[in-house]
Design an enzyme around this catalytic site. Structure first.
Site, short mmCIF file in Angstrom:
data_model
loop_
_atom_site.label_atom_id
_atom_site.label_comp_id
_atom_site.label_asym_id
_atom_site.label_seq_id
_atom_site.Cartn_x
_atom_site.Cartn_y
_atom_site.Cartn_z
N SER A 26 0.82 -1.22 0.00
CA SER A 26 0.00 0.00 0.00
C SER A 26 0.86 1.27 0.00
O SER A 26 0.33 2.37 0.04
CB SER A 26 -0.93 0.01 1.21
OG SER A 26 -0.20 -0.21 2.41
N ASN A 112 -2.37 -2.67 13.14
CA ASN A 112 -3.82 -2.46 13.10
C ASN A 112 -4.25 -1.24 13.90
O ASN A 112 -5.04 -0.41 13.41
CB ASN A 112 -4.55 -3.71 13.59
CG ASN A 112 -4.25 -4.92 12.73
OD1 ASN A 112 -3.63 -4.79 11.66
ND2 ASN A 112 -4.67 -6.10 13.17
N THR A 157 -40.70 26.35 -9.58
CA THR A 157 -40.92 24.97 -9.16
C THR A 157 -41.12 24.20 -10.46
O THR A 157 -41.68 24.75 -11.43
CB THR A 157 -42.17 24.81 -8.25
OG1 THR A 157 -43.31 25.22 -8.98
CG2 THR A 157 -42.05 25.63 -6.97
N HIS A 158 -40.65 22.99 -10.49
CA HIS A 158 -40.68 22.19 -11.73
C HIS A 158 -39.99 22.92 -12.88
O HIS A 158 -40.34 22.72 -14.05
CB HIS A 158 -42.12 21.85 -12.15
CG HIS A 158 -42.98 21.39 -11.03
ND1 HIS A 158 -43.04 20.07 -10.61
CD2 HIS A 158 -43.80 22.08 -10.20
CE1 HIS A 158 -43.88 19.97 -9.59
NE2 HIS A 158 -44.34 21.17 -9.31
N SER A 279 -14.45 27.80 -26.33
CA SER A 279 -14.51 26.65 -27.22
C SER A 279 -13.39 26.77 -28.24
O SER A 279 -13.05 27.87 -28.68
CB SER A 279 -15.87 26.64 -27.94
OG SER A 279 -15.76 25.91 -29.15
N LYS A 285 -18.25 31.21 -27.79
CA LYS A 285 -18.65 30.46 -26.60
C LYS A 285 -17.96 30.92 -25.32
O LYS A 285 -16.80 31.29 -25.30
CB LYS A 285 -18.34 28.95 -26.79
CG LYS A 285 -19.27 28.24 -27.72
CD LYS A 285 -20.71 28.22 -27.28
CE LYS A 285 -21.01 27.24 -26.19
NZ LYS A 285 -21.04 25.85 -26.60
N ASN A 287 -18.16 29.10 -21.63
CA ASN A 287 -18.78 27.89 -21.06
C ASN A 287 -18.62 27.77 -19.55
O ASN A 287 -17.61 28.19 -19.00
CB ASN A 287 -18.18 26.65 -21.72
CG ASN A 287 -18.58 26.50 -23.19
OD1 ASN A 287 -19.66 26.97 -23.58
ND2 ASN A 287 -17.73 25.90 -23.98
N GLU A 292 -20.02 22.64 -14.40
CA GLU A 292 -20.30 21.28 -14.88
C GLU A 292 -19.41 20.26 -14.19
O GLU A 292 -19.84 19.15 -13.89
CB GLU A 292 -20.14 21.24 -16.40
CG GLU A 292 -21.23 22.01 -17.11
CD GLU A 292 -20.90 22.34 -18.57
OE1 GLU A 292 -21.83 22.62 -19.31
OE2 GLU A 292 -19.72 22.32 -18.95
N TYR A 319 -9.75 -6.60 12.47
CA TYR A 319 -9.12 -6.05 11.28
C TYR A 319 -9.18 -7.04 10.11
O TYR A 319 -9.00 -8.24 10.29
CB TYR A 319 -7.65 -5.69 11.56
CG TYR A 319 -6.95 -5.17 10.32
CD1 TYR A 319 -7.03 -3.82 9.98
CD2 TYR A 319 -6.25 -6.03 9.47
CE1 TYR A 319 -6.43 -3.34 8.83
CE2 TYR A 319 -5.65 -5.55 8.32
CZ TYR A 319 -5.74 -4.21 8.00
OH TYR A 319 -5.15 -3.74 6.85
N GLN A 324 -7.48 -1.82 4.12
CA GLN A 324 -6.39 -1.07 3.50
C GLN A 324 -6.93 -0.16 2.38
O GLN A 324 -6.32 0.85 2.05
CB GLN A 324 -5.35 -2.05 2.93
CG GLN A 324 -4.21 -1.39 2.17
CD GLN A 324 -3.02 -2.32 2.04
OE1 GLN A 324 -2.33 -2.58 3.01
NE2 GLN A 324 -2.80 -2.85 0.85
N LYS A 327 -8.23 4.14 2.20
CA LYS A 327 -7.51 5.41 2.11
C LYS A 327 -7.72 6.16 0.81
O LYS A 327 -7.95 7.38 0.82
CB LYS A 327 -6.00 5.16 2.31
CG LYS A 327 -5.70 4.67 3.72
CD LYS A 327 -4.35 4.01 3.82
CE LYS A 327 -4.27 3.12 5.03
NZ LYS A 327 -5.21 1.96 4.98
#
Ligand code: ARG
Length: 479
Positions: A26, A112, A157-158, A279, A285, A287, A292, A319, A324, A327
């Site tokens: 690890s 451990n 709403t919606h 772009s 553009k 963006n 996003e 354990y 392991q 992490k």
């Protein structure tokens, strides 16, 4: 495999096969815990000293050696080391410096309880950094809440125009979410703040160490209560991932709103140049990549959490090596948070509103129909009936291309009723607690600012307690 010294060779006729090493090691990722491993090891050595397991000169030598290991690491040494994990690395480096005495450090300890402790130390810092970053964002939102308390915009709403709100009210809605996140992070950090060291491999340590004293020396509130749980509990990690994914869910909703507000269609706001992208093909553009990506990372954060819970759910006590794998999700999530939060905070601060467009959209009849129905209800018309009357009027207005208030009075609507079809009045009326009246929003912004200050203070005192022990424990991290 070269001069590598594993921590468990005795009962084996041969060293581990290369294929096992590649799969089992690890070190490639847990080397992120060198500072914590040294910090925990120094505390352990000092406790062994205090409880008479090590002599004072032995303790001094070990502690000095460990500090040197940390200094060398900070100076960039060891990156190409061949080690199974961070624990073997630190012990191996210590042995290079102080010889066989290094072998006494592991007395009564196991990897451990060691790794469980390293992880809690890491998580404590991670929670603190997360909390600070989240409050920066909350602060930016509260400031905009105050500055734009009276800036009208359509509420949805919606995703259909519903009733007018103010941009300040919108900002403070996210401030609320983010403040709940801050509170959650602080609560999770408090639960995480217990010390597993001295749990041994699983059954406790046979040495007469004082685990409470040891815990305090590392800045923990107390020692964990049960050794089986102590070595295998990863709730703090799960809570970190949960706090991060719920926070990301909030950020993702904000990102989605802002993508819409800054779209060509809505045009309520413009992204700052420095925080938007262009772009390669379409010269016009601008963006919202930043937003996003926040939305995208929200999905990934959720995946990290579910993956982690799946990892935990079948583990028998105590354990298991599956642990392991706790992490990397944490490391990845922290790295993403540390990149995303400052960027999003800057965007919230830098967003350029277009108040005229927002106000024009907010004054749309569709958003004021409720006002007219309320006006009828105020003079005694049952709301259901008022709803019908206004609904019919709205249909007629649409058909004839006229405004709700442009159609003459009649059909159950008086001239006085029509006077209530007004954006400013509609906003001002929402003055009850939690409403969007500019006055109420200004007050709410002040309260949010006060809560942010309170969160900051609470965090500072928790962190100070945690750091009290740091110098003795070589915890001089730049973090
Ligand atoms: N690298 C291990 C981990 O991260 C350390 C603990 C190893 N313990 C053991 N019994 N193999 O979990």
């Amino acid at each position: 495999m070269s001069g590598r010294r594993d921590l468990w060779g005795g009962r084996f006729a041969s060293g581990p096969a290369e294929v096992l090493r590649r799969f089992n090691d690890s070190w490639s990722f847990d080397r992120a815990l060198v500072a914590e491993d040294v910090q925990g090891s120094i505390a352990w050595a000092e406790e062994l000293g205090r409880s008479g397991v090590l002599t004072a000169p032995e303790t001094r030598k070990i502690v000095k050696g460990l500090r040197e290991v940390k200094v060398a690491w900070d100076e960039g040494e060891g990156r190409d080391a061949d080690a199974e994990d961070v624990h073997s690395y630190v012990e191996g480096e210590l042995a290079k410096r102080i010889g066989p005495l290094a072998g006494k450090l592991h007395t009564g300890r196991s990897r451990n309880d060691q790794v469980a402790t390293d992880l809690r130390l890491w998580l404590r810092n991670a929670f603190d950094a997360f909390h600070v970053a989240v409050l920066e964002l909350a602060g930016a939102l509260a400031e905009r809440g105050a500055a734009e308390a009276a800036t009208p915009m359509p509420g949805y709403t919606h995703l259909k125009r519903a009733e007018p709100v103010t941009f300040g009210h919108w900002s403070l809605a996210y401030a609320e979410m983010v403040l709940r996140d801050a509170d959650r992070i602080r609560a999770a950090r408090r639960r995480a703040n217990e010390c597993p060291l001295g749990s041994g491999a699983l059954s406790g340590t046979p040495l007469g160490v004082d685990r409470e004293r040891l815990a305090k020396s590392l800045g923990f509130a107390r020692a964990t209560a049960n050794s089986l749980d102590g070595v295998s509990d990863r709730d703090a990690a799960a809570e970190y991932l949960f706090a991060a994914s719920l926070h990301f869910a909030h950020l993702s909703r904000m990102a989605e709103d802002l993508i819409f507000f800054t779209s060509d269609e809505a045009g309520f706001a413009e992204l700052p140049d420095a925080l938007s992208t262009g772009s390669s093909r379409m010269p016009q553009k601008k963006n919202p990549d930043l937003l996003e990506l926040v939305r995208g990372h929200a999905g990934r954060a959720l995946g990290e959490l579910t993956g982690f819970l799946a990892l935990l759910k079948g583990l028998p006590l105590a354990y298991d090596k599956d642990l392991q794998l706790d992490k990397e999700p944490l490391f990845r999530t922290r790295a993403v948070l540390e990149a995303a939060l400052p960027a999003l905070t800057a965007l919230v601060k830098g967003l350029r509103l277009k108040p005229e467009r927002m106000a024009a959209a907010a004054a749309d009849d569709r958003l004021l129909a409720t006002e007219l129905a309320d006006a009828l209800a105020r003079r005694g018309v049952p709301f259901r009936e008022a709803h019908e009357i206004v609904g019919r009027r709205f249909a007629l207005a649409e058909e004839t291309g006229k405004g709700l208030a442009e159609l003459p009075p009649g059909e159950g609507v008086t001239k006085a009723d029509l006077a209530s079809v007004d954006l400013a009045k509609a906003l001002a009326r929402r003055g009850a607690v939690g409403g969007t009246s500019p006055k109420r929003v200004a007050q709410a912004a002040k309260r949010a600012a006060a809560r942010i200050a309170g969160e900051r203070k609470a965090a500072d005192s928790a962190a100070t307690k945690g750091k009290a022990a740091a110098p003795a424990a070589a915890g001089r991290r730049k973090s």
